[in-house]
Design an enzyme around this catalytic site. Structure first.
Site, PDB file in Angstrom:
ATOM      1  N   LYS A 172       0.702  -0.943  -0.171  1.00 15.86           N
ATOM      2  CA  LYS A 172       0.105   0.210   0.362  1.00 15.86           C
ATOM      3  C   LYS A 172       1.112   1.369   0.460  1.00 15.86           C
ATOM      4  CE  LYS A 172      -1.645   2.340   3.122  1.00 15.86           C
ATOM      5  NZ  LYS A 172      -1.439   3.812   2.645  1.00 15.86           N
ATOM      6  N   GLU A 248      11.059   1.007   9.805  1.00 15.14           N
ATOM      7  CA  GLU A 248      11.534   1.801   9.196  1.00 15.14           C
ATOM      8  C   GLU A 248      11.241   3.090   9.582  1.00 15.14           C
ATOM      9  OE1 GLU A 248      14.775   1.752   8.418  1.00 15.14           O
ATOM     10  OE2 GLU A 248      14.878  -0.090   7.479  1.00 15.14           O
ATOM     11  N   CYS A 282      12.944  10.961   6.305  1.00 16.98           N
ATOM     12  CA  CYS A 282      13.636  10.260   8.304  1.00 16.98           C
ATOM     13  C   CYS A 282      15.403  10.628   8.544  1.00 16.98           C
ATOM     14  CB  CYS A 282      13.312   8.903   8.245  1.00 16.98           C
ATOM     15  SG  CYS A 282      13.448   7.645   6.897  1.00 16.98           S
ATOM     16  N   GLU A 377      10.732  14.847  15.231  1.00 17.98           N
ATOM     17  CA  GLU A 377      11.279  15.396  14.240  1.00 17.98           C
ATOM     18  C   GLU A 377      10.227  15.975  13.430  1.00 17.98           C
ATOM     19  OE1 GLU A 377      11.691  11.158  10.530  1.00 17.98           O
ATOM     20  OE2 GLU A 377       9.777  11.693  11.921  1.00 17.98           O
TER      21      GLU A 377
HETATM   22  P1  ADP Z   1       3.739   9.815   7.184  1.00 19.93           P
HETATM   23  O1  ADP Z   1       4.478  11.345   7.882  1.00 19.93           O
HETATM   24  O2  ADP Z   1       5.521   9.660   6.428  1.00 19.93           O
HETATM   25  O3  ADP Z   1       2.542  10.242   6.248  1.00 19.93           O
HETATM   26  P2  ADP Z   1       2.493   8.058   8.370  1.00 19.93           P
HETATM   27  O4  ADP Z   1       3.376   7.052   9.429  1.00 19.93           O
HETATM   28  O5  ADP Z   1       1.092   8.584   8.830  1.00 19.93           O
HETATM   29  O6  ADP Z   1       4.048   8.518   8.000  1.00 19.93           O
HETATM   30  O7  ADP Z   1       2.467   7.565   7.473  1.00 19.93           O
HETATM   31  C1  ADP Z   1       2.870   6.049   6.647  1.00 19.93           C
HETATM   32  C2  ADP Z   1       2.297   5.193   5.779  1.00 19.93           C
HETATM   33  O8  ADP Z   1       1.687   4.607   6.701  1.00 19.93           O
HETATM   34  C3  ADP Z   1       1.272   5.871   4.717  1.00 19.93           C
HETATM   35  O9  ADP Z   1       1.423   4.988   3.525  1.00 19.93           O
HETATM   36  C4  ADP Z   1      -0.126   5.862   5.781  1.00 19.93           C
HETATM   37  O10 ADP Z   1      -0.779   6.232   4.174  1.00 19.93           O
HETATM   38  C5  ADP Z   1       0.621   5.099   6.178  1.00 19.93           C
HETATM   39  N1  ADP Z   1      -0.539   4.671   7.610  1.00 19.93           N
HETATM   40  C6  ADP Z   1      -0.866   6.149   8.852  1.00 19.93           C
HETATM   41  N2  ADP Z   1      -2.018   5.722   9.412  1.00 19.93           N
HETATM   42  C7  ADP Z   1      -1.981   3.577   9.373  1.00 19.93           C
HETATM   43  C8  ADP Z   1      -3.257   2.921   9.973  1.00 19.93           C
HETATM   44  N3  ADP Z   1      -3.351   3.077  10.815  1.00 19.93           N
HETATM   45  N4  ADP Z   1      -2.496   1.405   9.239  1.00 19.93           N
HETATM   46  C9  ADP Z   1      -1.996   1.693   8.449  1.00 19.93           C
HETATM   47  N5  ADP Z   1      -1.408   2.240   7.618  1.00 19.93           N
HETATM   48  C10 ADP Z   1      -1.025   3.584   8.434  1.00 19.93           C
END
Ligand code: ADP
Length: 476
Positions: A172, A248, A282, A377
């Site tokens: 995804k 990561e 990151c 961050e």
């Molecule tokens: P960033 O600040 O890089 O967006 P996130 O951790 O919010 O960091 O997002 C990284 C990935 O994790 C994205 O693909 C986002 O859609 C996904 N994501 C965010 N929340 C969830 C969740 N509760 N379950 C699964 N995937 C998630």
């Protein structure tokens, strides 16, 4: 997408209005819409990927690796289109986006070669009637969730070792940047990699996809790149089926300039490390510690260079810093700056007030060490500087964080280089170097920056099981 030279890249995924909308962070205009899958469809996808994996691992490794090499070539042949997509949906300046395409492609080439070297061992046995050996086997279906800041490379860095190991790979991408993900996957299909071996899915929401990937028993490996907050939750979900995980997660990289550093080189490294992707990586330098004797010189040279950086549309060839990914991201970074200023921090470079999702490069001094700007961050082009005198105390401050991803320091004293590199509690240390990511080295963090490594031989291991075989009853 009329901007693309190769119209086949997105031909199979663009919808006429229904689905996940993708926006350009430069002006928030709508770029495209891609289809979204419900949870039942994604569960069905996983079942298909399981069948695909069984056939894929039976292929001779040389055949798998040939297909990957073809994929690598097609990516390079389409590098301008892929870079364009990265810039359009992510805001990254075009020259950096092109760098990402090549960097992302390098993992495919490297693992296409390394896949052939998934060696086991033969082990001397304690008794003559036994032979003991180990073989490496693919884990099975690997699932991944990736972020928007490297929409191509974060996918290939995981998919390449997975495919080379004999796993199938379902991913995804971030909902902000699915176009690059679908385009690079289309090139894999054109190279001959089957659709039940590599697949991208966009769900109705991230949480739903995350549930399938982490709870489904047929997914044997889960790899995530994103925030520590979300990673922690997904890691817990993976516990229910004892999946192998690679995480990561966030970082809070210190960038240290010692009084014996080459200051010109430190300034260059600081800019490269801090402003890549507008500070949204990151491994970006997050907080700067500069030793007293070189403090004034470093600041003066840094300000002169930073004020030359051009902020603008990523599509403009001369742009150094593009927009942040969204309005919310801009607001978050602005709040961090204001909070630090409210506690005495001072901006020492040119202030530029910008419309849209832009934040101008900002250098702050007199920043208190316990402010969120230093402790968390930043994910923006902001550079807080702290003056220090004693090495020991500074190392303690640098290590005083839940994160442990990347750290950087500049020094020309060999004793200090070894000592400091050893004492920094970080998974990656750049010494006299601001850009450290490469396919040949293991990328990953300590502490709450995650587990597992990507790239290098360690990256392949993440997708392999070690099976021990004992052959007994031998007559020797
Ligand atoms: P960033 O600040 O890089 O967006 P996130 O951790 O919010 O960091 O997002 C990284 C990935 O994790 C994205 O693909 C986002 O859609 C996904 N994501 C965010 N929340 C969830 C969740 N509760 N379950 C699964 N995937 C998630």
């Amino acid at each position: 997408m009329k901007q693309l030279k190769n119209q086949t890249l997105l031909a199979s995924v663009l919808t006429d209005g229904k689905g996940q909308q993708v926006f350009n962070p430069f002006d928030d205009s709508l770029l495209a819409t891609v289809p979204m899958s419900c949870q039942a469809k994604i569960e069905h996808d996983v079942v298909e990927m399981e069948a695909g994996q069984k056939a894929w691992q039976k292929k001779p490794v040389s055949e798998r690796c040939q297909l990957m090499k073809k994929w690598h070539q097609l990516i390079l042949q389409n590098e301008d289109d892929l870079a364009m997509l990265i810039t359009l949906e992510g805001g990254k300046p075009l020259k950096e986006a092109l760098g990402e395409v090549r960097y992302g492609a390098s993992f495919i080439e490297w693992f296409a070669e390394e896949g052939r070297r998934a060696y086991g061992n033969t082990i001397p046995s304690a008794s003559n009637d036994k032979t003991i050996l180990t073989v490496k086997q693919a884990i099975g279906v690997a699932a991944a969730i990736t972020p928007w800041n490297f929409p191509l490379a974060m996918i290939t860095r995981k998919a390449a070792p997975a495919l080379a190991a004999g796993c199938s790979f379902i991913c995804k991408p971030s909902e902000s940047t699915p176009l690059t993900a679908f385009a690079v996957t289309e090139l894999a299909y054109q190279a001959g990699i089957p659709k039940d071996v590599l697949r991208m899915v966009v769900g109705e929401n991230a949480h739903d996809v995350g549930e399938v990937f982490t709870y489904h028993p047929s997914v044997r490996k889960f790899s995530f790149t994103g925030s520590t907050l979300v990673g922690r939750k997904l890691q817990m979900q993976c516990a229910s089926t004892i999946k192998r995980t690679s995480m990561e997660l966030g970082g809070n990289a210190p960038f240290i300039v010692f009084d014996d550093a080459d200051i010109d080189s430190a300034v260059k490294g600081a800019i490269a490390s801090k402003f890549r992707n507008a500070g949204q990586t990151c491994v970006c330098a997050n907080r700067f510690y500069v030793q007293e004797a070189v403090y004034d010189e470093f600041i003066q040279k840094l300000v002169a260079e930073v004020d030359k950086l051009k902020v603008g549309n990523g599509l403009d060839e001369s742009t150094d810093i593009g927009p942040l990914i969204s309005k919310e991201a801009k607001q978050r970074v602005s709040d961090l700056i204001e909070e630090a200023k409210g506690r005495g921090a001072r901006q020492i470079n040119q202030e530029r007030s910008l419309e849209g999702n832009f934040i101008a490069p900002t250098i702050l001094i007199d920043v208190e060490h316990d402010r969120p700007l230093v402790q968390g961050e930043i994910f923006g082009p902001v550079l807080p500087i702290i003056r220090f005198s004693e090495e020991d105390k500074m190392i303690a401050m640098a290590n005083d964080t839940i994160y442990g991803l990347a750290a950087y320091f500049y020094s020309q004293d060999m004793n200090r280089i070894w000592r400091v590199a050893h004492n920094l509690e970080y998974g990656m240390v750049g010494v006299n170097e601001g850009i450290i990511s490469t396919e040949v080295a293991p990328f990953g963090g300590m502490k709450q920056s995650g587990n597992g490594r990507e790239g290098a031989k360690e990256g392949l291991e993440e997708y392999l099981e070690t099976k021990y075989v004992c052959i007994g009853g031998l007559d020797r």
